[in-house]
Write an enzyme that holds these catalytic residues in place. Structure first.
Site, short mmCIF file in Angstrom:
data_model
loop_
_atom_site.label_atom_id
_atom_site.label_comp_id
_atom_site.label_asym_id
_atom_site.label_seq_id
_atom_site.Cartn_x
_atom_site.Cartn_y
_atom_site.Cartn_z
CE1 TYR A 194 1.90 0.88 7.04
CE2 TYR A 194 -0.42 0.44 7.42
CZ TYR A 194 0.61 1.33 7.22
OH TYR A 194 0.35 2.67 7.21
CG ASP B 202 -1.92 -6.63 3.40
OD1 ASP B 202 -1.77 -6.40 2.18
OD2 ASP B 202 -1.81 -5.77 4.29
CE LYS C 32 1.05 2.00 0.60
NZ LYS C 32 0.04 1.58 1.49
C1 LIG Z 1 1.04 -4.12 3.55
C2 LIG Z 1 0.11 -2.99 3.85
N1 LIG Z 1 -1.14 -3.24 4.26
C3 LIG Z 1 -2.01 -2.26 4.55
C4 LIG Z 1 -1.65 -0.92 4.43
C5 LIG Z 1 -2.65 0.15 4.78
O1 LIG Z 1 -3.15 0.73 3.61
P1 LIG Z 1 -3.60 2.27 3.48
O2 LIG Z 1 -2.38 3.10 3.75
O3 LIG Z 1 -4.11 2.37 2.09
O4 LIG Z 1 -4.65 2.50 4.51
C6 LIG Z 1 -0.36 -0.60 4.01
C7 LIG Z 1 0.06 0.80 3.90
O5 LIG Z 1 1.22 1.11 3.81
C8 LIG Z 1 0.54 -1.66 3.70
O6 LIG Z 1 1.81 -1.42 3.31
#
Ligand SMILES: Cc1ncc(COP(=O)(O)O)c(C=O)c1O
Length: 381
Positions: A98, A170, A195
């Site tokens: 990400y 993650d 999500k």
């Molecule tokens: C795979 C992944 N990890 C971490 C994040 C970061 O999360 P947040 O947007 O809740 O800060 C996202 C956000 O799109 C994500 O898709």
């Protein structure tokens, strides 16, 4: 308890003060004390809040962990993990991740003397060649965002155990419905609960789940000291989301398969990235470590122009063009200009984030309607 039961009952209890079946939203910053330090387990809501505790327990339960911690966003959860490091420490991270994670690694933590190695982990054995005496964390995202690569968690865990390094996974895309990294040897599971866990595109939140008490204490200390916690209303929303995670995920997976197979046959589509295809490079690993293949996929179009990608995302009627993923409604995104805009063009193209790439978060609508929507937009390019 099996997984579906755990989403509803895991580590949950009826509210001790009233018997409320659903944990109330304890909208309070502080708690009365009978005498200094004499309280009922809660002193101040940065440190702890009963609604948040109920959620943190639920998360620990569904990830088969002992401890859960929640934060104001997924990135705040990542921030907490990185704060266990000291200047000079090194992290080996997947190179397909990400964009916001890449940004916090390179733009925030590099300036505090943490070194990051971005490594292709399609063959997880590659990780070992980047280990040295300063390596403290291996950071894995699987499936990856947005290329849907699959990383072998068990192999990464073997390497992390051999060299006494923490393995953080993650698990945002897969969710605990599809895979439980702690069971495969990971030390930390991280989620953007924004999500699938929240599941309704109405909350931003992050989570960490661990088994080891010392590690949990370290993370709790940072959570309380740095203060990036989530509020009780958001905790309530995600707790409610988790109760239907299994039924939503089942439909996300069914619809994801239908959409992936439709796109793969479409004459204007160049390539579809979805781990359920037998010719996906790590399909066999996906089959072993995941229960199903999820509702996320990406595709590129023939000719690879940004113009075609924009025409598509501007004309979808159901696949709303928006950041984020994992909600009940289908969403589309253009990674090169949106989620992965923070990654330099050359670096992103190397991992496959080309100009025509579109990422779909396939929702739980009727699949026939989703296919019609794709059909009408693809007719325009
Ligand atoms: C795979 C992944 N990890 C971490 C994040 C970061 O999360 P947040 O947007 O809740 O800060 C996202 C956000 O799109 C994500 O898709």
């Amino acid at each position: 308890m099996k997984f579906n039961t755990k989403t509803i009952h895991g580590k949950q209890q009826h509210d001790p003060s009233t018997g409320a079946v659903i944990p109330p939203i304890y909208q309070t910053s502080t708690y009365a004390q009978a005498s200094p330090g004499d309280h009922k387990g809660y002193a101040y809501s940065r440190t702890g809040n009963p609604t948040r505790t109920a959620l943190e327990n639920a998360l620990a339960s569904i990830e088969n962990g002992n401890y859960g911690l929640t934060f104001g966003s997924g990135l705040a959860a990542i921030d907490c993990v990185l704060k266990i490091l000291k200047p000079g420490d090194e992290v080996i991270s997947t190179n397909d991740l990400y964009g916001g994670t890449y940004r916090i690694f390179t733009k925030i933590f590099e300036q505090y003397g943490i070194k990051f190695h971005f490594v292709g982990m399609e063959n997880a054995h590659n990780i070992a060649s980047f280990v040295n005496e300063n390596t403290k964390i291996i950071w894995v995202e699987t499936p990856t965002n947005p290329m849907l690569n699959i990383i072998d968690i068990k192999v990464a865990a073997e390497i992390s155990k051999k060299y006494n390094i923490l393995l953080a996974v993650d698990n945002t895309f897969a969710t605990p419905y599809l895979q439980n990294p702690l069971d495969m040897g990971a030390d930390i599971v991280m989620h953007s609960a924004t999500k699938y866990l929240g599941g309704h595109s109405d909350v931003v939140m992050g989570a960490l789940i661990v088994n080891d008490k010392d590690l949990a204490d370290q993370l709790y200390f940072i959570q309380n000291s740095c203060g990036a916690i989530c509020g009780p209303m958001d905790s309530f929303l995600v707790l409610r989301g988790i109760k239907t995670l299994h039924v939503r995920m089942q439909r996300h997976c069914e619809n994801g398969k239908i959409v992936a197979e439709y796109l793969a046959k479409h004459p204007k589509v160049e390539k579809v990235y979805w781990p359920g295809f037998e010719d996906h490079p790590n399909h066999s690993i996906a089959k072993t470590q995941m229960k199903d293949f999820g509702g996320m996929l990406s595709f590129s179009t023939k000719g690879n122009t940004i113009k075609d990608a924009f025409t598509l995302v501007e004309n979808f009627k159901l696949f709303t063009l928006a950041e984020s993923l994992g909600g009940v409604e289908s969403l589309s995104g253009h990674p090169a200009s949106m989620t992965h805009g923070a990654i330099p063009k050359e670096a992103r193209e190397k991992i496959g984030v080309v100009d025509s790439l579109i990422r779909l978060s396939v929702g739980i609508e009727d699949s026939e309607d989703l296919i019609s929507d794709l059909e009408q937009a693809l007719a325009l390019i």
